[in-house]
Design an enzyme around this catalytic site. Sequence first.
Site, PDB file in Angstrom:
ATOM      1  N   GLU B  86       0.810  -1.225   0.000  1.00  0.00           N
ATOM      2  CA  GLU B  86       0.000   0.000   0.000  1.00  0.00           C
ATOM      3  C   GLU B  86       0.845   1.278   0.000  1.00  0.00           C
ATOM      4  O   GLU B  86       0.352   2.344   0.394  1.00  0.00           O
ATOM      5  CB  GLU B  86      -0.942  -0.007   1.196  1.00  0.00           C
ATOM      6  CG  GLU B  86      -1.950  -1.162   1.139  1.00  0.00           C
ATOM      7  CD  GLU B  86      -3.058  -0.968   2.150  1.00  0.00           C
ATOM      8  OE1 GLU B  86      -4.209  -0.778   1.723  1.00  0.00           O
ATOM      9  OE2 GLU B  86      -2.769  -0.997   3.362  1.00  0.00           O
ATOM     10  N   HIS B 105      -0.492   5.784   7.698  1.00  0.00           N
ATOM     11  CA  HIS B 105      -1.649   4.948   7.366  1.00  0.00           C
ATOM     12  C   HIS B 105      -1.796   3.913   8.462  1.00  0.00           C
ATOM     13  O   HIS B 105      -0.852   3.172   8.748  1.00  0.00           O
ATOM     14  CB  HIS B 105      -1.474   4.243   6.031  1.00  0.00           C
ATOM     15  CG  HIS B 105      -2.481   3.144   5.837  1.00  0.00           C
ATOM     16  ND1 HIS B 105      -3.835   3.375   5.914  1.00  0.00           N
ATOM     17  CD2 HIS B 105      -2.348   1.805   5.617  1.00  0.00           C
ATOM     18  CE1 HIS B 105      -4.491   2.227   5.728  1.00  0.00           C
ATOM     19  NE2 HIS B 105      -3.608   1.270   5.550  1.00  0.00           N
ATOM     20  N   HIS B 175     -11.426  -0.229   6.797  1.00  0.00           N
ATOM     21  CA  HIS B 175      -9.991  -0.425   6.626  1.00  0.00           C
ATOM     22  C   HIS B 175      -9.158   0.374   7.631  1.00  0.00           C
ATOM     23  O   HIS B 175      -8.349  -0.200   8.350  1.00  0.00           O
ATOM     24  CB  HIS B 175      -9.654  -0.043   5.171  1.00  0.00           C
ATOM     25  CG  HIS B 175      -8.237  -0.219   4.762  1.00  0.00           C
ATOM     26  ND1 HIS B 175      -7.848  -0.333   3.452  1.00  0.00           N
ATOM     27  CD2 HIS B 175      -7.083  -0.266   5.469  1.00  0.00           C
ATOM     28  CE1 HIS B 175      -6.523  -0.469   3.378  1.00  0.00           C
ATOM     29  NE2 HIS B 175      -6.045  -0.437   4.592  1.00  0.00           N
TER      30      HIS B 175
END
Lengths: 244, 244, 244, 244
Positions: B86, B105, B175
């Site tokens: 990612e 993230h 997520h």
Amino acid sequence: MNSSEAKIKAAVDPQILTDLVLANRILYSLGVLDSHGHVSVRDSKHPDHFFLSRSLAPALVTADDIMAYDLDANAVEGRGRGMYSERFIHSEIYRTRADVHSVVHSHSPTVIPFSISKTALKPVFHMASFMPQAVPVFEVRDTAGMTDLLIKTRELGKALARTLGGDNVALLRGHGNVVVGPDVRYAVFRAYQTEINARLQLQARALEGPLTLIAAEESANIFGGVGIPPDRAWEMWARQVKID
Amino acid sequence: MNSSEAKIKAAVDPQILTDLVLANRILYSLGVLDSHGHVSVRDSKHPDHFFLSRSLAPALVTADDIMAYDLDANAVEGRGRGMYSERFIHSEIYRTRADVHSVVHSHSPTVIPFSISKTALKPVFHMASFMPQAVPVFEVRDTAGMTDLLIKTRELGKALARTLGGDNVALLRGHGNVVVGPDVRYAVFRAYQTEINARLQLQARALEGPLTLIAAEESANIFGGVGIPPDRAWEMWARQVKID
Amino acid sequence: MNSSEAKIKAAVDPQILTDLVLANRILYSLGVLDSHGHVSVRDSKHPDHFFLSRSLAPALVTADDIMAYDLDANAVEGRGRGMYSERFIHSEIYRTRADVHSVVHSHSPTVIPFSISKTALKPVFHMASFMPQAVPVFEVRDTAGMTDLLIKTRELGKALARTLGGDNVALLRGHGNVVVGPDVRYAVFRAYQTEINARLQLQARALEGPLTLIAAEESANIFGGVGIPPDRAWEMWARQVKID
Amino acid sequence: MNSSEAKIKAAVDPQILTDLVLANRILYSLGVLDSHGHVSVRDSKHPDHFFLSRSLAPALVTADDIMAYDLDANAVEGRGRGMYSERFIHSEIYRTRADVHSVVHSHSPTVIPFSISKTALKPVFHMASFMPQAVPVFEVRDTAGMTDLLIKTRELGKALARTLGGDNVALLRGHGNVVVGPDVRYAVFRAYQTEINARLQLQARALEGPLTLIAAEESANIFGGVGIPPDRAWEMWARQVKID
């Protein structure tokens, strides 16, 4: 260090300064303070002075970081050290409340939801009997409109002290709370029990009401209205936290 | 190690790489990152490069694990090391946001419920004033239909960056989130306060509304709209985490 | 120790037994197992055998405590050691599910509320994509009426395995859950993510719905339906737990 | 120490006193006791005596702090040591319940919300099968009106024992609970499971009902109505806590 501050610190009972350092560490270890928030103690011999750390995370405070302040929140001797911008919380409460010898300002996590809602924080168990029947909330907008929410001036400190009135706890909307006591051990113990009470009241709302609160008459009966004393807890906490 | 990557790392302020390792450890210790998630920092001298660990749990990251990437999310020098699939989250945000120098993230636990509900995450206390009035949610289905939810391509990275727009936080449905800042200390501090804000807002929903949020005008007043600075927290966190 | 059990243990890849001890410690450290619950692994060379600790708190399990069992849940060599009364959970799942090589049975705290309610546990974030769209609940009363809730017989084990069917997770009403995987690392990772998913789903219910769940098509896309692999987490966990 | 107390302590199985010290430390480490609350054990040879620490935080209790009391809650030999003001909880339960050999009084956090609401605490998982179908709540106002809520007299102790009746758990409104058992290990284990059950029941209320509780017939089947034995947990806890 033959300064004014050094003389003031040398004159006080050394236990007071030791307790203030412990108070910082204890409130951090209990999750009441995180990187922000602060705790102060009044100079019992010169009640127009109080002690508070230089601007520093409470978990890191040592005796050397403690500064003396007057009731205008000026450092007796700044020496260029950073100061908490919100020290006016302390000075203005000490100015108006002769009975208060210690003040905790924190972002105690579970009181913040109450500060932004219409549900008043109320004493739900006997350990929190020092709380008023409904904890007042300081809405800074009422005093100063749209600000940065920080209590950075004498006026804001005064307004907050007015909201606190004669109580032991007040919330700051979207910000945290102040908790006061007759000495630093009481203030620490009360700040912790305020957080616990908030958790219990929040959980109780998921159950069927009406909830039975601690009545004013019951609070008045718990150690003469002062509430459960901090000694048993303090003895434990003082052993658990380490001072470098 | 007389490679391209070595030269790039040698050229940057060594504090940047030290801070990036600390950032990994700190975000793990705070429960914002668990075994997954990642934090990156832009190369301030060559803004088309950024630093990010090889594919590894954040709690284990050391200086040797840091790799240099370009804005296509290609490793400057791969040497067969595993890369986070990612990493396009980082490259595409750096590409479109010149003001951003660090990206986190995470699967920050309490933001995920907001990402799957119709309730927007909103700033409820002053420490989270860097959040927009309603945090945007990236729904990957709108861009790519039924996927594995991972941001594994430039296109998905671009779409996420579009959802983030000029804000400091965006949620990824089912997520996690992305949080950005002008440096790694701000990004870490904001990622933590975003998690705390989510907990407070969730708890406040159990109380009587309407809730009073941090107004846009208040946010604009808190350190010029940038929000509370991370220094006091960072000093504490950097002492608390250990680097092997 | 020239016994049957010793021979079986000597024949298997020693990493399997090491991982099983780690699995016990890791699941305890993550709060999935407390004093009760257990984790087993199938003997890959002799799939009619599996390994499981003697009756012992998972936090205390060492390699010496691991026993070999056959698919009737009989110890290959008991030597008077205490056995978990619920070992039939493991034996009957291994009997009916050739694809399963590891089974976790736990009182994973946040799944229990779902086991006693009408709300199905459902995958709400991508880390839990291995869960079925609605996790089945084993109601022991349907099979055996009023019991002690423990899976102490082959019949109860068979009934539970039927409820599990081809899924990776099933809840036991008023008791806990079972989680299975193709190896012990997957089983541990999934047991942990099941607990996290339960927390997230529970929190999300305090927010406005309808909630967006992980769609079956999305689950099928996440690592070919197997779900996020455990490697990155396992590497970290294995370093964090200590084996005496 | 050739005193009465010393003789009594010398006469009992030393494991009982060791277990009592462990019980204090374990209940603190589990979060059932904090700075307050206490645990006692009956003298099995002289059932009109029981052992309880001097007034001290449970986390700090050592063998030297254990005092012997009679069933009027008088110390066999006070020697000026501080005594828990609420020791009458213990004496009056021992007086009326010959089957009880250990009593825990705690402010177990998650039971307090139940004590102030109209929702009864009920057994929701098999580990809590020792609880009655609805845990009784002692409302001190019914006995004594507006007090300080503390059980500081024989009368209040008697009234609480009446509310407990033949059960293993009773709540004290706005205060905490009492949990009893046939020995100190059972009492500790049950006090912990009572806290866990309260958390589970509270969480389950956020889900769709009606909830399926542990039926009386099921409780009767779990180890003959006594409930899950504490041995496996005790072995672990005893290793985890340290005694100075």
